[in-house]
Design a protein around this motif. Structure first.
Motif, short mmCIF file in Angstrom:
data_model
loop_
_atom_site.label_atom_id
_atom_site.label_comp_id
_atom_site.label_asym_id
_atom_site.label_seq_id
_atom_site.Cartn_x
_atom_site.Cartn_y
_atom_site.Cartn_z
N GLU A 181 0.85 -1.19 0.00
CA GLU A 181 0.00 0.00 0.00
C GLU A 181 0.89 1.24 0.00
O GLU A 181 1.64 1.43 -0.93
N SER A 227 -11.22 -10.28 1.31
CA SER A 227 -10.39 -9.40 0.49
C SER A 227 -11.19 -8.65 -0.57
O SER A 227 -10.90 -7.50 -0.86
N TYR A 228 -12.21 -9.27 -1.13
CA TYR A 228 -12.99 -8.61 -2.18
C TYR A 228 -14.14 -7.75 -1.64
O TYR A 228 -14.68 -6.94 -2.36
N LEU A 281 1.20 -9.10 -3.17
CA LEU A 281 0.39 -8.02 -3.71
C LEU A 281 0.91 -6.69 -3.17
O LEU A 281 1.27 -6.60 -2.00
N SER A 282 0.93 -5.66 -3.99
CA SER A 282 1.30 -4.33 -3.51
C SER A 282 0.14 -3.70 -2.76
O SER A 282 0.31 -3.06 -1.74
N ASP A 283 -1.05 -3.86 -3.31
CA ASP A 283 -2.27 -3.40 -2.65
C ASP A 283 -3.44 -4.19 -3.21
O ASP A 283 -3.27 -5.05 -4.07
N LEU A 284 -4.63 -3.93 -2.72
CA LEU A 284 -5.80 -4.73 -3.10
C LEU A 284 -6.19 -4.57 -4.56
O LEU A 284 -6.86 -5.43 -5.11
N SER A 285 -5.73 -3.51 -5.20
CA SER A 285 -6.05 -3.35 -6.63
C SER A 285 -5.33 -4.40 -7.48
O SER A 285 -5.68 -4.61 -8.63
N ASP A 286 -4.33 -5.08 -6.90
CA ASP A 286 -3.62 -6.15 -7.62
C ASP A 286 -4.38 -7.47 -7.62
O ASP A 286 -3.96 -8.42 -8.28
N THR A 317 -9.48 -9.67 -11.13
CA THR A 317 -10.87 -9.24 -11.21
C THR A 317 -11.78 -10.46 -11.15
O THR A 317 -11.44 -11.53 -11.66
#
Length: 194
Positions: A61, A100-101, A158-163, A166
């Motif tokens: 993050e 997480s989602y 993961l760097s952040d949750l956007s990684d 989908t």
């Protein structure tokens, strides 16, 4: 301070910290703009990779941390006599996916999605540091809210949750059905026309 001195100083701070350090804290410590710190962190990361060093820099993050390179994990395990941890069960992975989602979520939400009790799994994931309490929901009983941790990001690279990958979209039949069904709270009685 020259660029190389900056890089060495940041490397020393991150190494000594042993845990993630925010860009804001680094900016305060070095009396530099956050943008400059980010540029230096990026350069430090590239240098470590190019020199094939035993450590690397990871972004979690808005924080950065020095970690050992994955390719040397077996030696680290031997030197520290680290026993292999048991892998996560499929139930634990399902709960992690739900959290997480959809975070922050309550245990009741997780159980509604999975259709089974998950008290034990949630407790295990909290103990492993993969999820954590994130406050309470403003509803009767004030249930706990859960979300993922920086350790979760680190464990899943993961760097952040956007990684996160989908999610596939639901088929039209399923989404149409969902719109037709009324959503009723457990304590809310159904009326006759429902």
């Amino acid at each position: 301070m020259k660029t190389q001195e900056f890089l060495s100083a940041i490397e020393a701070v991150l190494f000594a910290s042993g845990e993630p350090v925010s860009i804001d804290r680094l900016s305060l410590a070095f009396e530099a703009e956050p943008e400059k710190i980010e540029k230096l962190l990026s350069q430090l990361s590239e240098n470590l990779e190019a020199q094939n060093r035993g450590v690397r820099l990871v972004r979690l993050e808005n924080t950065y941390q020095m970690v050992s390179s994955e390719k040397y994990a077996e030696y680290i395990k031997k030197i520290f006599d680290i026993k292999r941890k048991t892998p996560l069960s499929s139930a634990a992975l399902e709960v992690l996916a739900v959290v997480s989602y959809n975070q922050p979520v309550t245990k009741a939400f997780i159980e509604q999605v999975r259709g089974v009790d998950c008290s034990g799994v949630v407790t295990t994931l909290v103990e492993k540091g993969l999820i954590e309490e994130r406050g309470r929901l403003e509803l009767p009983g004030r249930p706990l809210l859960y979300g993922t941790t920086k350790n979760f990001l680190r464990c899943f690279s993961l760097s952040d949750l956007s990684d996160l990958p989908t999610l596939p979209t639901a088929s039209p039949e399923v989404s149409d059905l969902g719109e037709q069904l009324p959503i009723v709270a457990d304590d809310e009685p159904l009326t006759e026309n429902e």
